[in-house]
Design a protein around this motif. Structure first.
Motif, PDB file in Angstrom:
ATOM      1  N   SER A 298       4.212  46.892  -1.173  1.00 13.32           N
ATOM      2  CA  SER A 298       5.308  46.123  -1.374  1.00 13.32           C
ATOM      3  C   SER A 298       5.744  45.843  -2.764  1.00 13.32           C
ATOM      4  O   SER A 298       4.924  46.641  -3.739  1.00 13.32           O
ATOM      5  CB  SER A 298       4.591  44.413  -1.269  1.00 13.32           C
ATOM      6  N   GLY A 299       6.773  45.561  -3.019  1.00 12.76           N
ATOM      7  CA  GLY A 299       7.493  45.630  -4.359  1.00 12.76           C
ATOM      8  C   GLY A 299       8.391  46.686  -4.604  1.00 12.76           C
ATOM      9  O   GLY A 299       8.204  47.640  -3.627  1.00 12.76           O
ATOM     10  N   SER A 300       9.208  46.771  -5.338  1.00 12.78           N
ATOM     11  CA  SER A 300       9.965  47.892  -5.785  1.00 12.78           C
ATOM     12  C   SER A 300       9.480  48.771  -6.428  1.00 12.78           C
ATOM     13  O   SER A 300       9.519  50.284  -5.794  1.00 12.78           O
ATOM     14  CB  SER A 300      11.279  47.302  -6.555  1.00 12.78           C
ATOM     15  N   GLY A 301       8.845  48.750  -7.648  1.00  8.96           N
ATOM     16  CA  GLY A 301       8.375  50.088  -8.527  1.00  8.96           C
ATOM     17  C   GLY A 301       9.477  51.054  -8.852  1.00  8.96           C
ATOM     18  O   GLY A 301       9.394  51.941  -9.533  1.00  8.96           O
ATOM     19  N   GLU A 371      11.175  52.039   3.551  1.00 12.72           N
ATOM     20  CA  GLU A 371      10.999  51.479   4.832  1.00 12.72           C
ATOM     21  C   GLU A 371      11.680  50.014   4.876  1.00 12.72           C
ATOM     22  O   GLU A 371      11.574  49.300   3.920  1.00 12.72           O
ATOM     23  CB  GLU A 371       9.553  51.156   5.146  1.00 12.72           C
ATOM     24  N   CYS A 372      12.234  49.842   5.997  1.00 10.91           N
ATOM     25  CA  CYS A 372      13.001  48.489   6.160  1.00 10.91           C
ATOM     26  C   CYS A 372      11.972  47.457   6.590  1.00 10.91           C
ATOM     27  O   CYS A 372      11.419  47.989   7.825  1.00 10.91           O
ATOM     28  CB  CYS A 372      14.232  48.843   6.927  1.00 10.91           C
ATOM     29  N   GLU A 373      12.075  46.316   6.355  1.00 10.98           N
ATOM     30  CA  GLU A 373      11.246  45.336   6.864  1.00 10.98           C
ATOM     31  C   GLU A 373      11.870  44.870   8.079  1.00 10.98           C
ATOM     32  O   GLU A 373      11.252  44.424   9.189  1.00 10.98           O
ATOM     33  CB  GLU A 373      11.393  44.055   5.770  1.00 10.98           C
ATOM     34  N   ASP A 374      13.151  44.849   8.101  1.00  6.60           N
ATOM     35  CA  ASP A 374      13.953  44.354   9.246  1.00  6.60           C
ATOM     36  C   ASP A 374      14.300  45.661  10.233  1.00  6.60           C
ATOM     37  O   ASP A 374      14.496  46.679   9.758  1.00  6.60           O
ATOM     38  CB  ASP A 374      15.417  43.843   9.097  1.00  6.60           C
ATOM     39  N   PRO A 409      16.454  53.292  10.972  1.00 14.02           N
ATOM     40  CA  PRO A 409      15.337  52.400  10.922  1.00 14.02           C
ATOM     41  C   PRO A 409      14.144  52.860  11.783  1.00 14.02           C
ATOM     42  O   PRO A 409      14.142  53.265  12.827  1.00 14.02           O
ATOM     43  CB  PRO A 409      15.711  51.001  11.368  1.00 14.02           C
ATOM     44  N   PRO A 410      12.977  52.533  11.053  1.00 14.74           N
ATOM     45  CA  PRO A 410      12.761  51.825  10.129  1.00 14.74           C
ATOM     46  C   PRO A 410      12.761  52.248   8.676  1.00 14.74           C
ATOM     47  O   PRO A 410      12.688  52.006   7.492  1.00 14.74           O
ATOM     48  CB  PRO A 410      11.020  51.277  10.037  1.00 14.74           C
ATOM     49  N   LEU A 411      13.062  53.776   8.691  1.00 14.90           N
ATOM     50  CA  LEU A 411      13.443  54.496   7.589  1.00 14.90           C
ATOM     51  C   LEU A 411      14.740  54.652   7.236  1.00 14.90           C
ATOM     52  O   LEU A 411      15.699  54.719   8.119  1.00 14.90           O
ATOM     53  CB  LEU A 411      12.730  55.858   7.664  1.00 14.90           C
ATOM     54  N   GLN A 412      15.054  54.583   5.830  1.00 16.14           N
ATOM     55  CA  GLN A 412      16.603  54.857   5.464  1.00 16.14           C
ATOM     56  C   GLN A 412      16.342  55.620   4.304  1.00 16.14           C
ATOM     57  O   GLN A 412      15.116  55.651   3.483  1.00 16.14           O
ATOM     58  CB  GLN A 412      17.229  53.492   4.963  1.00 16.14           C
ATOM     59  N   GLY A 550       9.631  66.258   1.458  1.00 15.55           N
ATOM     60  CA  GLY A 550       9.274  64.738   1.415  1.00 15.55           C
ATOM     61  C   GLY A 550       8.065  64.250   2.290  1.00 15.55           C
ATOM     62  O   GLY A 550       7.881  64.946   3.430  1.00 15.55           O
ATOM     63  N   ASP A 551       7.222  63.438   1.945  1.00 18.16           N
ATOM     64  CA  ASP A 551       6.307  62.850   2.545  1.00 18.16           C
ATOM     65  C   ASP A 551       6.469  61.627   3.237  1.00 18.16           C
ATOM     66  O   ASP A 551       6.667  60.541   2.542  1.00 18.16           O
ATOM     67  CB  ASP A 551       4.949  62.890   1.749  1.00 18.16           C
ATOM     68  N   LEU A 552       6.723  61.337   4.831  1.00 19.53           N
ATOM     69  CA  LEU A 552       7.433  60.217   5.139  1.00 19.53           C
ATOM     70  C   LEU A 552       6.413  59.206   5.256  1.00 19.53           C
ATOM     71  O   LEU A 552       6.542  57.801   5.517  1.00 19.53           O
ATOM     72  CB  LEU A 552       7.927  60.672   6.594  1.00 19.53           C
ATOM     73  N   SER A 553       4.966  59.438   5.057  1.00 18.49           N
ATOM     74  CA  SER A 553       4.004  58.343   4.649  1.00 18.49           C
ATOM     75  C   SER A 553       4.112  57.648   3.366  1.00 18.49           C
ATOM     76  O   SER A 553       3.178  56.832   3.226  1.00 18.49           O
ATOM     77  CB  SER A 553       2.696  59.047   5.199  1.00 18.49           C
ATOM     78  N   ARG A 554       4.813  58.140   2.506  1.00 19.54           N
ATOM     79  CA  ARG A 554       4.979  57.640   1.159  1.00 19.54           C
ATOM     80  C   ARG A 554       6.084  57.105   0.771  1.00 19.54           C
ATOM     81  O   ARG A 554       6.805  57.494  -0.196  1.00 19.54           O
ATOM     82  CB  ARG A 554       4.483  58.848   0.270  1.00 19.54           C
ATOM     83  N   THR A 555       6.612  56.306   1.656  1.00 19.43           N
ATOM     84  CA  THR A 555       7.868  55.565   1.238  1.00 19.43           C
ATOM     85  C   THR A 555       7.803  54.452   0.554  1.00 19.43           C
ATOM     86  O   THR A 555       6.810  53.649   0.659  1.00 19.43           O
ATOM     87  CB  THR A 555       8.707  55.327   2.823  1.00 19.43           C
ATOM     88  N   ARG A 556       8.908  54.023  -0.239  1.00 22.16           N
ATOM     89  CA  ARG A 556       8.791  52.641  -0.650  1.00 22.16           C
ATOM     90  C   ARG A 556       8.903  51.602   0.239  1.00 22.16           C
ATOM     91  O   ARG A 556       9.526  51.529   1.226  1.00 22.16           O
ATOM     92  CB  ARG A 556      10.104  52.553  -1.626  1.00 22.16           C
ATOM     93  N   GLY A 557       8.459  50.225  -0.029  1.00 19.12           N
ATOM     94  CA  GLY A 557       8.635  49.340   0.851  1.00 19.12           C
ATOM     95  C   GLY A 557       7.709  48.574   1.455  1.00 19.12           C
ATOM     96  O   GLY A 557       6.281  48.729   0.969  1.00 19.12           O
ATOM     97  N   PRO A 558       7.630  47.709   2.616  1.00 16.73           N
ATOM     98  CA  PRO A 558       8.896  47.465   3.167  1.00 16.73           C
ATOM     99  C   PRO A 558      10.020  46.908   2.165  1.00 16.73           C
ATOM    100  O   PRO A 558       9.519  45.781   1.486  1.00 16.73           O
ATOM    101  CB  PRO A 558       8.428  46.786   4.308  1.00 16.73           C
ATOM    102  N   VAL A 559      11.225  47.087   2.512  1.00 19.14           N
ATOM    103  CA  VAL A 559      12.267  46.335   1.648  1.00 19.14           C
ATOM    104  C   VAL A 559      12.784  45.365   2.572  1.00 19.14           C
ATOM    105  O   VAL A 559      13.201  45.729   3.689  1.00 19.14           O
ATOM    106  CB  VAL A 559      13.494  47.520   1.157  1.00 19.14           C
TER     107      VAL A 559
END
Length: 559
Positions: A298-301, A371-374, A409-412, A550-559
């Motif tokens: 969670s959070g932006s970072g 990752e998108c929360e929506d 989604p859920p990735l952007q 890119g490692d898709l398991s290391r994404t920011r979010g959920p946003v």
């Protein structure tokens, strides 16, 4: 012609609508010319097709199929996946005049490669069981929506050409017809034996109605047409009729690339991380992406990593949530060099020449993988509170942002560009620059429909599996022609181009490939506005970014 299965073929064969109809070769050439600028797609002839697929056919057709080494399951999955990708790309690029010819190249090649397994159905015991099991993967491919219909259409063309006496067609078509008659049709006919094939838990491996119809038709055609005709008194009549169909090799056009006729090399099937032949739709991909995450962040970072903006201060409470960094060669991003990309020159409309672009108009401010929360995603990420644009504003960057937002989604993945040394809230000044003037019109004056005929994407897979390189290609594409694109503009703040990847089935299949190969992939993406008249040329790359492993398991979010 009115014998056996040819009755059905004759009734379904598409005839030219009129002298000026869309199926007329001259009309098709004119239409293509208006789209592609060359106007010679149908008449141009290349020998590369015959040399690639003709060689593969010649190697097998003249020999006993039972002596040939059949493809492994991994190889077969790979070939079917390659074929699905090719068929999707062909539909996106082809004119109606060349569509079936280009589909035939792909379909006949794939089916012929499976032919040694169909020859082994004559065996008994375990050997036959293994052959039946392997052929189930061809059945699964043919059961995919629309594939059997494409095979039916290509069979129609081949059967019609098969009636021509030998010597009427060029060598590449003759080789293709030998492959079709001796390998493709027997393989299709053999599928009637696969009502049960060892895949009891998944009925997609059992022939469906359309697949069984293909099998029955193939068997009937072979019974009625055991050999090609020799010379005929009706040579002139056949010549006139066959003139309606361009040579199988003449489909090579400004809409195709050399990769389209490149035989899939052995070993390429082992380059992907995932060996499955499944093709996920948007909803399935959502679950798949989520399952790859090792935990929920969670959070932006983001603010912690804004050193790329010149050392702006950070006050983020969760810096560990942001791992996708500039300059990293593993799970990182960076600026891509626009001067390595050729664009339309000043006299392109006359001489068709392209030249390396000048340095990009914009620089990359930040690239956000999140990752998108929506579950519906965020088509307008620039308006989201903890989206990358608002995070950059909090960090103090007041320049006008040009944002390209890829929604899957859920990735952007969202790339934020800004003018180098730009003033707060302002686009780069035109200052007599044709490309800058076009940019101002694109952002401030054009309708969305006009924008969708201007915005081009140029991809470049620097490193990655063969199938990914060939699927992505390097050809500039007007992205709005194939995908849903939305535009969002807040004056003196940002302009966002939002691309819905899931709006195209072909794009979904490419995305599925990219997902499986992400950790081995270095991909660059460039953006440019297409110049359509002398006052808009030469073109100038707006900006470009690079994503490295890119490692898709290391994404920011959920946003």
């Amino acid at each position: 012609l009115a014998q056996g299965p040819i009755v059905h073929l004759a009734s379904t064969m598409a005839q030219p609508k009129s002298a000026k109809g869309e199926d007329d070769p001259k009309s098709a050439m004119k239409s293509q010319g208006s789209q592609s600028s060359c106007g010679t797609c149908i008449s141009g002839v290349s020998k590369s097709l015959g040399s690639v697929f003709g060689r593969a056919a010649a190697d097998v057709v003249e020999d006993d199929l039972e002596s040939q080494s059949p493809p492994s399951l991994v190889r077969m999955r790979f070939l079917m996946r390659w074929a699905r990708l090719q068929l999707g790309l062909i539909e996106m690029k082809s004119s109606s005049q060349s569509l079936v010819h280009r589909q035939r190249v792909v379909l006949d090649y794939v089916i012929s490669m499976v032919a040694p397994w169909s020859a082994r159905l004559k065996d008994e015991g375990k050997e036959k069981e293994v052959a039946v099991h392997h052929l189930g993967y061809l059945v699964r491919f043919l059961n995919k929506e629309g594939v059997a219909a494409k095979v039916k259409a290509t069979n129609t063309l081949s059967a019609w050409q098969f009636q021509a006496p030998r010597g009427m067609l060029d060598e590449s078509d003759e080789v293709a017809l030998r492959m079709w008659h001796r390998m493709v049709l027997p393989t299709l006919g053999a599928l009637a034996q696969l009502t049960e094939n060892g895949h009891e838990k998944d009925r997609s491996y059992v022939p469906g109605p359309e697949c069984l119809e293909l099998a029955a038709w193939a068997g009937e055609f072979l019974s009625a047409n055991k050999v090609r005709r020799q010379s005929s008194l009706f040579r002139r009549t056949f010549s006139t009729k066959l003139a309606r169909f361009p040579s199988m090799e003449s489909f090579v056009s400004c809409f195709s690339s050399e990769s389209e006729h490149e035989e899939p090399p052995h070993g390429a099937e082992h380059e992907l991380e995932h060996q499955s032949d499944s093709e996920e739709d948007g909803a399935q991909m959502f679950e798949s992406f989520l399952s790859m995450r090792s935990g929920t962040f969670s959070g932006s970072g983001l603010l912690e990593n804004l050193w790329s903006l010149g050392g702006l201060a950070s006050s983020s409470s969760a810096p560990s949530a942001w791992e996708f960094k500039r300059g990293e060669t593993d799970h990182g991003w960076d600026e891509a060099d626009a001067t390595q990309i050729s664009v339309r020159g000043s006299n392109f409309l006359k001489d068709k020449n392209k030249f390396p672009s000048e340095a990009s108009v914009f620089e990359v401010v930040h690239l956000d993988l999140y990752e998108c929360e929506d579950q519906k995603g965020y088509p307008n990420i620039s308006a989201i509170d903890n989206g990358v644009v608002k995070e950059l504003r909090k960090a103090g960057d007041e320049r006008f942002f040009f944002v390209v937002n890829f929604c899957m989604p859920p990735l952007q993945i969202s790339c934020v560009f800004a003018a180098k040394g730009g003033l707060a809230g302002q686009l780069p000044p035109a200052d007599g620059s044709k490309s800058a003037a076009l940019l101002h019109r694109f952002v401030e004056e054009m309708s969305d429909a006009e924008r969708s005929h201007r915005f081009k994407v140029i991809p470049w897979v620097r490193e990655g599996p063969w199938i990914v390189q060939k699927a992505v290609g390097r050809t500039p594409a007007i992205i709005g022609k194939s995908l849903k694109v939305s535009y969002f503009h807040e004056k003196s703040n940002y302009f966002e181009v939002s691309v819905d990847i899931f709006s195209s089935s072909a794009a979904q299949r490419i995305l599925s490939l990219l997902k499986g190969a992400a950790k081995a992939l270095t991909l660059e993406v460039f953006f440019v506005l297409e110049g359509k008249d002398p006052e808009e040329l030469p073109e100038h790359i707006l900006g470009g970014f690079r994503v490295s492993r890119g490692d898709l398991s290391r994404t920011r979010g959920p946003v």
